[in-house]
Design a protein around this motif. Sequence first.
Motif, short mmCIF file in Angstrom:
data_model
loop_
_atom_site.label_atom_id
_atom_site.label_comp_id
_atom_site.label_asym_id
_atom_site.label_seq_id
_atom_site.Cartn_x
_atom_site.Cartn_y
_atom_site.Cartn_z
N THR A 150 10.11 3.08 8.03
CA THR A 150 9.14 1.99 8.10
C THR A 150 9.59 0.70 7.43
O THR A 150 9.02 -0.36 7.69
N GLY A 151 10.57 0.81 6.52
CA GLY A 151 10.95 -0.35 5.73
C GLY A 151 9.99 -0.62 4.59
O GLY A 151 10.07 -1.66 3.95
N LEU A 152 9.09 0.35 4.33
CA LEU A 152 8.05 0.16 3.32
C LEU A 152 8.07 1.30 2.30
O LEU A 152 8.36 2.45 2.66
N ASP A 153 7.76 0.95 1.05
CA ASP A 153 7.58 1.97 0.02
C ASP A 153 6.12 2.41 0.08
O ASP A 153 5.23 1.68 -0.34
N LEU A 154 5.87 3.59 0.62
CA LEU A 154 4.50 4.05 0.88
C LEU A 154 3.99 5.02 -0.16
O LEU A 154 2.85 5.46 -0.08
N GLN A 155 4.79 5.35 -1.14
CA GLN A 155 4.42 6.39 -2.10
C GLN A 155 3.33 5.94 -3.06
O GLN A 155 2.47 6.73 -3.45
N ASN A 156 3.34 4.68 -3.46
CA ASN A 156 2.38 4.19 -4.44
C ASN A 156 0.96 4.30 -3.91
O ASN A 156 0.70 4.08 -2.73
N ALA A 157 0.03 4.60 -4.81
CA ALA A 157 -1.38 4.80 -4.41
C ALA A 157 -2.00 3.55 -3.81
O ALA A 157 -2.99 3.65 -3.08
N SER A 158 -1.44 2.38 -4.08
CA SER A 158 -1.97 1.14 -3.53
C SER A 158 -1.30 0.74 -2.21
O SER A 158 -1.59 -0.33 -1.67
N SER A 159 -0.42 1.58 -1.68
CA SER A 159 0.31 1.25 -0.46
C SER A 159 -0.59 1.37 0.77
O SER A 159 -1.64 2.04 0.73
N PRO A 160 -0.20 0.76 1.89
CA PRO A 160 -1.00 0.86 3.12
C PRO A 160 -1.08 2.28 3.69
O PRO A 160 -1.95 2.55 4.52
N TYR A 161 -0.21 3.17 3.24
CA TYR A 161 -0.30 4.57 3.67
C TYR A 161 -1.64 5.16 3.28
O TYR A 161 -2.24 5.95 4.02
N TRP A 162 -2.14 4.78 2.10
CA TRP A 162 -3.38 5.35 1.58
C TRP A 162 -4.62 4.52 1.91
O TRP A 162 -5.74 5.03 1.81
N ALA A 163 -4.44 3.28 2.28
CA ALA A 163 -5.57 2.35 2.40
C ALA A 163 -6.63 2.84 3.38
O ALA A 163 -7.83 2.71 3.13
N THR A 164 -6.21 3.40 4.51
CA THR A 164 -7.17 3.89 5.52
C THR A 164 -6.97 5.38 5.80
O THR A 164 -7.34 5.87 6.86
N ARG A 165 -6.41 6.06 4.82
CA ARG A 165 -6.10 7.48 5.05
C ARG A 165 -7.37 8.31 5.27
O ARG A 165 -7.37 9.23 6.09
#
Length: 205
Positions: free
Chosen positions: A35-50
């Motif tokens: 993705t080119g993104l660091d998604l691990q952090n709790a504030s990342s977009p991975y978690w935003a709409t999980r």
Amino acid sequence: MSTLSRPGTWYLFDYGMVISAAPLQADWDALREATGLDLQNASSPYWATRLEFDGGALSPAAYWAGVLGRDAEADEVARLEELDARQWSRVNPRTMQVLQDLADEGAQLALLSNMPAEMSFRYEAGAPWVTYFRKLYFSGRLGMVKPDSRIYKHVLADLGAAPEDVVFIDDNAANIDAAQALGIQAVRHTEDTDLRQELSLSAER
């Protein structure tokens, strides 16, 4: 060895961080490469709409578009779905042993997980833990998520069980609180939890 289960009781397990182990750093690195993104952090977009994704309100394409900040082609979505499922697929061997021991005792086992529908179908087709459970409940298929009380009430009705005849195992404090508010027995699962001991104590009550 002490008995883990009590006759007439349903043992209702969460999946993530209870049956599954935490993703490895290599898993998050694979998603970052894709993705080119660091998604691990709790504030990342991975978690935003999980939670919305888990509850079926977002399709995989819509969820990953939100993560990426752009639309994604079908093959890219499929690749990201594969990586996501892979990182949550590693099982906790201690929990797996408890499941085996409960099954050996003839305990009634069910699963209630906040999980996107497509991931649940993928796991149901061949994950090693599926065969332990008489009932499987996934938020993405039900259209509701923990800790909403509706999902617990749905499970209780489908099991035909009184709240006091269910022991719920989950890692999330809000999910535990919601279950206990309905009278369901609950065990909060953390890295330090001795699940065997907790269930043995519950069986003695």
